[in-house]
Scaffold this motif. Structure first.
Motif, PDB file in Angstrom:
ATOM      1  N   GLY A 108     -11.275 -30.932 -53.361  1.00 51.56           N
ATOM      2  CA  GLY A 108     -11.231 -29.771 -54.251  1.00 51.56           C
ATOM      3  C   GLY A 108     -10.007 -28.903 -54.039  1.00 51.56           C
ATOM      4  N   LEU A 109      -9.400 -28.979 -52.844  1.00 53.42           N
ATOM      5  CA  LEU A 109      -8.221 -28.150 -52.556  1.00 53.42           C
ATOM      6  C   LEU A 109      -6.989 -28.598 -53.320  1.00 53.42           C
ATOM      7  CD1 LEU A 109      -8.572 -27.544 -48.708  1.00 53.42           C
ATOM      8  CD2 LEU A 109      -8.999 -25.932 -50.569  1.00 53.42           C
ATOM      9  N   ALA A 110      -7.069 -29.749 -53.994  1.00 48.50           N
ATOM     10  CA  ALA A 110      -5.955 -30.161 -54.844  1.00 48.50           C
ATOM     11  C   ALA A 110      -5.767 -29.182 -56.002  1.00 48.50           C
ATOM     12  CB  ALA A 110      -6.208 -31.562 -55.391  1.00 48.50           C
ATOM     13  N   GLU A 111      -6.810 -28.458 -56.337  1.00 51.70           N
ATOM     14  CA  GLU A 111      -6.722 -27.533 -57.475  1.00 51.70           C
ATOM     15  C   GLU A 111      -5.793 -26.348 -57.194  1.00 51.70           C
ATOM     16  OE1 GLU A 111     -10.203 -25.829 -60.196  1.00 51.70           O
ATOM     17  OE2 GLU A 111     -10.113 -27.987 -59.901  1.00 51.70           O
ATOM     18  N   PRO A 112      -6.000 -25.585 -56.103  1.00 52.61           N
ATOM     19  CA  PRO A 112      -5.010 -24.534 -55.807  1.00 52.61           C
ATOM     20  C   PRO A 112      -3.623 -25.097 -55.536  1.00 52.61           C
ATOM     21  CG  PRO A 112      -6.621 -24.746 -54.028  1.00 52.61           C
ATOM     22  CD  PRO A 112      -7.146 -25.518 -55.179  1.00 52.61           C
ATOM     23  N   LEU A 113      -3.552 -26.327 -55.037  1.00 49.06           N
ATOM     24  CA  LEU A 113      -2.242 -26.956 -54.854  1.00 49.06           C
ATOM     25  C   LEU A 113      -1.555 -27.144 -56.200  1.00 49.06           C
ATOM     26  CD1 LEU A 113      -0.295 -28.126 -52.792  1.00 49.06           C
ATOM     27  CD2 LEU A 113      -1.451 -30.338 -53.046  1.00 49.06           C
ATOM     28  N   GLY A 114      -2.336 -27.463 -57.239  1.00 53.63           N
ATOM     29  CA  GLY A 114      -1.780 -27.564 -58.587  1.00 53.63           C
ATOM     30  C   GLY A 114      -1.202 -26.252 -59.064  1.00 53.63           C
ATOM     31  N   VAL A 115      -1.849 -25.130 -58.687  1.00 56.32           N
ATOM     32  CA  VAL A 115      -1.316 -23.803 -59.038  1.00 56.32           C
ATOM     33  C   VAL A 115       0.051 -23.589 -58.383  1.00 56.32           C
ATOM     34  CG1 VAL A 115      -1.651 -21.317 -58.753  1.00 56.32           C
ATOM     35  CG2 VAL A 115      -3.580 -22.774 -59.397  1.00 56.32           C
ATOM     36  N   ILE A 116       0.143 -23.901 -57.103  1.00 53.35           N
ATOM     37  CA  ILE A 116       1.400 -23.707 -56.366  1.00 53.35           C
ATOM     38  C   ILE A 116       2.509 -24.568 -56.952  1.00 53.35           C
ATOM     39  CG2 ILE A 116       2.517 -24.020 -54.121  1.00 53.35           C
ATOM     40  CD1 ILE A 116      -0.214 -23.371 -52.845  1.00 53.35           C
ATOM     41  N   ILE A 117       2.162 -25.810 -57.294  1.00 51.75           N
ATOM     42  CA  ILE A 117       3.175 -26.724 -57.831  1.00 51.75           C
ATOM     43  C   ILE A 117       3.717 -26.222 -59.161  1.00 51.75           C
ATOM     44  CG2 ILE A 117       3.480 -29.022 -58.841  1.00 51.75           C
ATOM     45  CD1 ILE A 117       1.725 -30.109 -56.605  1.00 51.75           C
ATOM     46  N   VAL A 118       2.815 -25.847 -60.062  1.00 50.52           N
ATOM     47  CA  VAL A 118       3.288 -25.418 -61.380  1.00 50.52           C
ATOM     48  C   VAL A 118       4.000 -24.068 -61.307  1.00 50.52           C
ATOM     49  CG1 VAL A 118       1.260 -24.141 -62.214  1.00 50.52           C
ATOM     50  CG2 VAL A 118       2.633 -25.434 -63.825  1.00 50.52           C
ATOM     51  N   ALA A 119       3.634 -23.231 -60.339  1.00 52.24           N
ATOM     52  CA  ALA A 119       4.234 -21.904 -60.235  1.00 52.24           C
ATOM     53  C   ALA A 119       5.592 -21.918 -59.549  1.00 52.24           C
ATOM     54  CB  ALA A 119       3.296 -20.956 -59.491  1.00 52.24           C
ATOM     55  N   TYR A 120       5.772 -22.794 -58.549  1.00 52.78           N
ATOM     56  CA  TYR A 120       6.971 -22.724 -57.718  1.00 52.78           C
ATOM     57  C   TYR A 120       7.801 -24.004 -57.650  1.00 52.78           C
ATOM     58  CZ  TYR A 120       5.049 -18.344 -55.986  1.00 52.78           C
ATOM     59  OH  TYR A 120       4.569 -17.070 -55.904  1.00 52.78           O
ATOM     60  N   LEU A 121       7.143 -25.157 -57.665  1.00 52.41           N
ATOM     61  CA  LEU A 121       7.883 -26.379 -57.365  1.00 52.41           C
ATOM     62  C   LEU A 121       8.412 -27.101 -58.595  1.00 52.41           C
ATOM     63  CD1 LEU A 121       5.695 -27.826 -54.464  1.00 52.41           C
ATOM     64  CD2 LEU A 121       7.643 -26.288 -54.350  1.00 52.41           C
TER      65      LEU A 121
END
Length: 276
Positions: free
Chosen positions: A193-206
Protein backbone atom coordinates in the motif's frame (compact mmCIF):
# COMPACT_ATOMS: atom_id res chain seq x y z
CA UNK A 1 7.64 20.59 1.39
CA UNK A 2 4.68 22.27 -0.29
CA UNK A 3 1.44 22.16 1.68
CA UNK A 4 -0.45 20.66 -1.26
CA UNK A 5 2.06 17.82 -1.44
CA UNK A 6 1.73 17.25 2.33
CA UNK A 7 -2.06 17.03 2.04
CA UNK A 8 -1.78 14.66 -0.92
CA UNK A 9 0.72 12.52 0.98
CA UNK A 10 -1.59 12.31 3.98
CA UNK A 11 -4.58 11.36 1.82
CA UNK A 12 -2.59 8.80 -0.15
CA UNK A 13 -1.41 7.24 3.13
CA UNK A 14 -5.06 6.94 4.17
CA UNK A 15 -5.86 5.17 0.93
CA UNK A 16 -2.70 3.09 0.65
CA UNK A 17 -2.54 1.84 4.22
CA UNK A 18 -6.06 0.46 4.00
CA UNK A 19 -4.32 -2.65 2.66
CA UNK A 20 -3.36 -3.08 6.32
CA UNK A 21 -7.05 -3.39 7.18
CA UNK A 22 -7.36 -6.28 4.74
CA UNK A 23 -4.23 -7.86 6.23
CA UNK A 24 -5.68 -7.44 9.73
CA UNK A 25 -8.77 -9.44 8.77
CA UNK A 26 -6.45 -12.23 7.59
CA UNK A 27 -4.17 -12.41 10.65
CA UNK A 28 -6.96 -12.42 13.24
CA UNK A 29 -8.32 -15.64 11.72
CA UNK A 30 -6.80 -19.14 11.77
CA UNK A 31 -4.58 -20.23 8.88
CA UNK A 32 -6.89 -21.30 6.02
CA UNK A 33 -7.02 -24.86 4.68
CA UNK A 34 -5.74 -25.61 1.19
CA UNK A 35 -9.14 -25.48 -0.52
CA UNK A 36 -9.97 -22.10 0.98
CA UNK A 37 -6.52 -20.88 0.03
CA UNK A 38 -7.13 -22.02 -3.56
CA UNK A 39 -10.44 -20.15 -3.71
CA UNK A 40 -8.84 -16.98 -2.38
CA UNK A 41 -5.93 -17.39 -4.80
CA UNK A 42 -8.53 -17.55 -7.58
CA UNK A 43 -10.16 -14.40 -6.21
CA UNK A 44 -6.76 -12.64 -6.12
CA UNK A 45 -6.08 -13.80 -9.69
CA UNK A 46 -9.39 -12.23 -10.71
CA UNK A 47 -8.37 -8.95 -9.08
CA UNK A 48 -5.04 -9.01 -10.94
CA UNK A 49 -6.59 -9.90 -14.32
CA UNK A 50 -9.20 -7.16 -13.97
CA UNK A 51 -6.51 -4.59 -13.18
CA UNK A 52 -4.37 -5.83 -16.06
CA UNK A 53 -6.93 -6.12 -18.88
CA UNK A 54 -9.76 -3.80 -17.86
CA UNK A 55 -7.70 -1.01 -16.31
CA UNK A 56 -4.05 -0.72 -17.36
CA UNK A 57 -4.20 -2.25 -20.85
CA UNK A 58 -7.61 -0.68 -21.55
CA UNK A 59 -6.37 2.80 -20.62
CA UNK A 60 -3.20 2.38 -22.69
CA UNK A 61 -5.19 1.37 -25.80
CA UNK A 62 -7.62 4.28 -25.34
CA UNK A 63 -4.79 6.78 -24.80
CA UNK A 64 -2.17 5.81 -27.38
CA UNK A 65 -4.13 3.69 -29.86
CA UNK A 66 -4.90 0.02 -30.40
CA UNK A 67 -1.62 -0.93 -32.08
CA UNK A 68 0.74 0.92 -29.74
CA UNK A 69 -1.22 -0.11 -26.65
CA UNK A 70 -1.02 -3.78 -27.63
CA UNK A 71 2.68 -3.53 -28.51
CA UNK A 72 3.45 -2.11 -25.05
CA UNK A 73 1.24 -4.73 -23.38
CA UNK A 74 2.87 -7.69 -25.13
CA UNK A 75 6.31 -6.18 -24.60
CA UNK A 76 5.60 -6.56 -20.88
CA UNK A 77 4.41 -10.13 -21.39
CA UNK A 78 7.51 -11.12 -23.40
CA UNK A 79 9.85 -9.34 -20.99
CA UNK A 80 8.58 -11.24 -17.97
CA UNK A 81 8.26 -14.52 -19.88
CA UNK A 82 12.01 -14.28 -20.47
CA UNK A 83 12.69 -13.30 -16.86
CA UNK A 84 10.62 -16.21 -15.55
CA UNK A 85 12.97 -18.69 -17.22
CA UNK A 86 15.63 -17.66 -14.72
CA UNK A 87 13.36 -17.99 -11.66
CA UNK A 88 13.57 -21.47 -10.13
CA UNK A 89 10.21 -23.02 -9.28
CA UNK A 90 9.58 -26.06 -7.10
CA UNK A 91 7.90 -29.02 -8.78
CA UNK A 92 4.71 -29.71 -6.87
CA UNK A 93 2.91 -32.98 -6.32
CA UNK A 94 -0.90 -33.03 -6.49
CA UNK A 95 -2.73 -32.18 -3.28
CA UNK A 96 -4.15 -35.70 -3.09
CA UNK A 97 -0.59 -37.04 -2.87
CA UNK A 98 0.17 -34.71 0.00
CA UNK A 99 -2.91 -35.85 1.92
CA UNK A 100 -2.18 -39.53 1.39
CA UNK A 101 1.42 -39.12 2.49
CA UNK A 102 0.28 -37.29 5.61
CA UNK A 103 -2.10 -40.14 6.48
CA UNK A 104 0.70 -42.67 6.07
CA UNK A 105 3.08 -40.61 8.18
CA UNK A 106 5.49 -40.32 5.24
CA UNK A 107 8.20 -37.71 5.60
CA UNK A 108 7.75 -37.01 1.90
CA UNK A 109 4.42 -35.41 2.74
CA UNK A 110 6.17 -32.80 4.88
CA UNK A 111 8.71 -32.12 2.15
CA UNK A 112 5.97 -31.69 -0.44
CA UNK A 113 4.04 -29.37 1.85
CA UNK A 114 7.16 -27.25 2.23
CA UNK A 115 7.33 -26.96 -1.55
CA UNK A 116 3.68 -25.95 -1.63
CA UNK A 117 4.37 -23.28 0.96
CA UNK A 118 7.27 -21.91 -1.10
CA UNK A 119 5.05 -21.75 -4.18
CA UNK A 120 2.30 -19.99 -2.22
CA UNK A 121 4.81 -17.51 -0.81
CA UNK A 122 6.06 -16.77 -4.32
CA UNK A 123 2.46 -16.17 -5.39
CA UNK A 124 1.94 -13.75 -2.48
CA UNK A 125 5.06 -11.81 -3.43
CA UNK A 126 3.87 -11.63 -7.05
CA UNK A 127 0.52 -10.26 -5.89
CA UNK A 128 2.25 -7.68 -3.67
CA UNK A 129 4.43 -6.48 -6.57
CA UNK A 130 1.48 -6.31 -8.96
CA UNK A 131 -0.71 -4.37 -6.54
CA UNK A 132 2.18 -2.03 -5.69
CA UNK A 133 2.60 -1.21 -9.39
CA UNK A 134 -1.15 -0.70 -9.69
CA UNK A 135 -1.09 1.68 -6.70
CA UNK A 136 1.39 4.11 -8.31
CA UNK A 137 -1.19 5.76 -10.63
CA UNK A 138 -3.68 5.83 -7.77
CA UNK A 139 -1.21 7.95 -5.77
CA UNK A 140 -0.79 10.22 -8.77
CA UNK A 141 -4.57 10.58 -9.05
CA UNK A 142 -4.82 11.51 -5.35
CA UNK A 143 -2.17 14.19 -5.83
CA UNK A 144 -3.90 15.67 -8.89
CA UNK A 145 -7.29 15.46 -7.20
CA UNK A 146 -6.08 17.20 -4.04
CA UNK A 147 -4.69 20.05 -6.15
CA UNK A 148 -8.22 20.60 -7.50
CA UNK A 149 -9.58 20.80 -3.96
CA UNK A 150 -9.57 19.13 -0.55
CA UNK A 151 -13.07 17.70 -1.05
CA UNK A 152 -12.04 16.00 -4.29
CA UNK A 153 -8.88 14.62 -2.68
CA UNK A 154 -10.71 13.30 0.39
CA UNK A 155 -13.47 11.66 -1.66
CA UNK A 156 -10.92 10.01 -3.90
CA UNK A 157 -8.79 8.83 -0.95
CA UNK A 158 -11.82 7.25 0.76
CA UNK A 159 -12.84 5.50 -2.47
CA UNK A 160 -9.31 4.14 -2.93
CA UNK A 161 -9.19 3.04 0.72
CA UNK A 162 -12.32 0.90 0.28
CA UNK A 163 -10.96 -0.39 -3.02
CA UNK A 164 -7.64 -1.42 -1.40
CA UNK A 165 -8.98 -3.52 1.50
CA UNK A 166 -9.50 -6.71 -0.58
CA UNK A 167 -6.08 -6.12 -2.14
CA UNK A 168 -4.57 -6.33 1.34
CA UNK A 169 -6.36 -9.66 1.85
CA UNK A 170 -5.02 -10.94 -1.49
CA UNK A 171 -1.44 -10.15 -0.43
CA UNK A 172 -1.56 -11.20 3.22
CA UNK A 173 -3.38 -14.50 2.89
CA UNK A 174 -0.80 -16.49 0.89
CA UNK A 175 2.07 -15.01 2.92
CA UNK A 176 0.34 -15.98 6.17
CA UNK A 177 -0.27 -19.51 4.89
CA UNK A 178 3.30 -19.95 3.64
CA UNK A 179 5.21 -18.44 6.55
CA UNK A 180 2.68 -18.94 9.39
CA UNK A 181 3.83 -15.49 10.50
CA UNK A 182 1.16 -12.87 11.14
CA UNK A 183 3.79 -10.14 11.20
CA UNK A 184 5.25 -11.06 7.79
CA UNK A 185 1.76 -11.15 6.23
CA UNK A 186 0.79 -7.81 7.75
CA UNK A 187 4.11 -6.21 6.82
CA UNK A 188 4.06 -7.21 3.14
CA UNK A 189 0.45 -6.11 2.68
CA UNK A 190 1.24 -2.77 4.30
CA UNK A 191 4.32 -2.26 2.13
CA UNK A 192 2.28 -2.88 -1.03
CA UNK A 193 0.00 0.00 0.00
CA UNK A 194 2.95 2.36 0.52
CA UNK A 195 3.40 2.50 -3.25
CA UNK A 196 0.55 5.00 -3.23
CA UNK A 197 2.29 7.84 -1.34
CA UNK A 198 5.38 6.98 -3.38
CA UNK A 199 3.29 7.77 -6.47
CA UNK A 200 2.56 11.20 -4.98
CA UNK A 201 6.27 11.89 -4.47
CA UNK A 202 7.13 10.73 -7.98
CA UNK A 203 4.54 12.85 -9.74
CA UNK A 204 5.29 15.88 -7.54
CA UNK A 205 9.09 15.87 -7.64
CA UNK A 206 10.71 13.24 -9.83
CA UNK A 207 8.77 13.25 -13.10
CA UNK A 208 9.84 16.13 -15.33
CA UNK A 209 7.02 18.28 -16.62
CA UNK A 210 8.08 17.34 -20.17
CA UNK A 211 7.49 13.60 -19.60
CA UNK A 212 5.56 12.23 -22.55
CA UNK A 213 2.08 11.05 -21.52
CA UNK A 214 2.36 8.48 -24.31
CA UNK A 215 5.46 6.93 -22.72
CA UNK A 216 3.80 6.86 -19.30
CA UNK A 217 0.64 5.19 -20.63
CA UNK A 218 2.77 2.72 -22.58
CA UNK A 219 4.76 1.79 -19.47
CA UNK A 220 1.55 1.25 -17.52
CA UNK A 221 0.31 -0.95 -20.37
CA UNK A 222 3.52 -3.00 -20.06
CA UNK A 223 2.87 -3.33 -16.33
CA UNK A 224 -0.52 -4.76 -17.28
CA UNK A 225 1.22 -7.32 -19.50
CA UNK A 226 3.59 -8.32 -16.71
CA UNK A 227 0.69 -8.73 -14.27
CA UNK A 228 -1.34 -10.79 -16.75
CA UNK A 229 1.58 -13.14 -17.38
CA UNK A 230 2.34 -13.59 -13.70
CA UNK A 231 -1.31 -14.26 -12.89
CA UNK A 232 -1.82 -16.85 -15.63
CA UNK A 233 1.59 -18.46 -15.18
CA UNK A 234 1.80 -18.59 -11.39
CA UNK A 235 -1.46 -17.88 -9.59
CA UNK A 236 -4.09 -19.71 -11.67
CA UNK A 237 -2.29 -23.10 -11.64
CA UNK A 238 -2.04 -22.80 -7.87
CA UNK A 239 -5.76 -22.02 -7.54
CA UNK A 240 -6.65 -24.96 -9.83
CA UNK A 241 -4.43 -27.31 -7.85
CA UNK A 242 -5.86 -26.36 -4.45
CA UNK A 243 -9.55 -25.64 -5.16
CA UNK A 244 -10.25 -27.57 -8.37
CA UNK A 245 -10.77 -26.00 -11.79
CA UNK A 246 -14.53 -25.35 -11.58
CA UNK A 247 -14.43 -23.70 -8.16
CA UNK A 248 -11.27 -21.74 -8.96
CA UNK A 249 -12.75 -20.36 -12.20
CA UNK A 250 -15.82 -19.17 -10.29
CA UNK A 251 -13.52 -17.44 -7.78
CA UNK A 252 -11.59 -15.79 -10.62
CA UNK A 253 -14.72 -14.30 -12.16
CA UNK A 254 -15.97 -13.18 -8.75
CA UNK A 255 -12.64 -11.41 -8.20
CA UNK A 256 -12.83 -9.78 -11.64
CA UNK A 257 -16.41 -8.60 -11.02
CA UNK A 258 -15.49 -7.25 -7.59
CA UNK A 259 -12.51 -5.29 -8.92
CA UNK A 260 -14.45 -4.01 -11.93
CA UNK A 261 -17.19 -2.69 -9.65
CA UNK A 262 -14.54 -1.16 -7.39
CA UNK A 263 -12.82 0.54 -10.33
CA UNK A 264 -16.19 1.86 -11.54
CA UNK A 265 -17.08 3.46 -8.21
CA UNK A 266 -13.55 4.82 -8.01
CA UNK A 267 -13.89 6.32 -11.49
CA UNK A 268 -17.21 8.05 -10.78
CA UNK A 269 -15.70 9.65 -7.67
CA UNK A 270 -13.23 11.53 -9.91
CA UNK A 271 -13.95 14.89 -11.52
CA UNK A 272 -14.82 14.65 -15.23
CA UNK A 273 -11.50 16.18 -16.32
CA UNK A 274 -9.40 13.85 -14.16
CA UNK A 275 -9.07 10.16 -14.97
CA UNK A 276 -7.36 7.43 -13.03
Amino acid sequence: MDSQVLVALGLSLLGGLSTSIGAFFVVINPTPNLKMLGLLQGFAAGLMLSISFLDLAHNAINSIGFLKGNLWFFAGVIFFAIISNFIPEPTLAPISDVKSKKKNGDKGGKDTMKKHRRQVLFSGIITAIGISLHNFPEGMAVFLGSIKGLRVGVNLAVAIALHNIPEGVAVALPVYFATESKWQAFKLATLSGLAEPLGVIIVAYLFPSSLSPEILEGLLGSVGGVMAFLTLHEMLPLAFDYAGQKQAVKAVFFGMAFMSASLYFLEISLPKDLSL
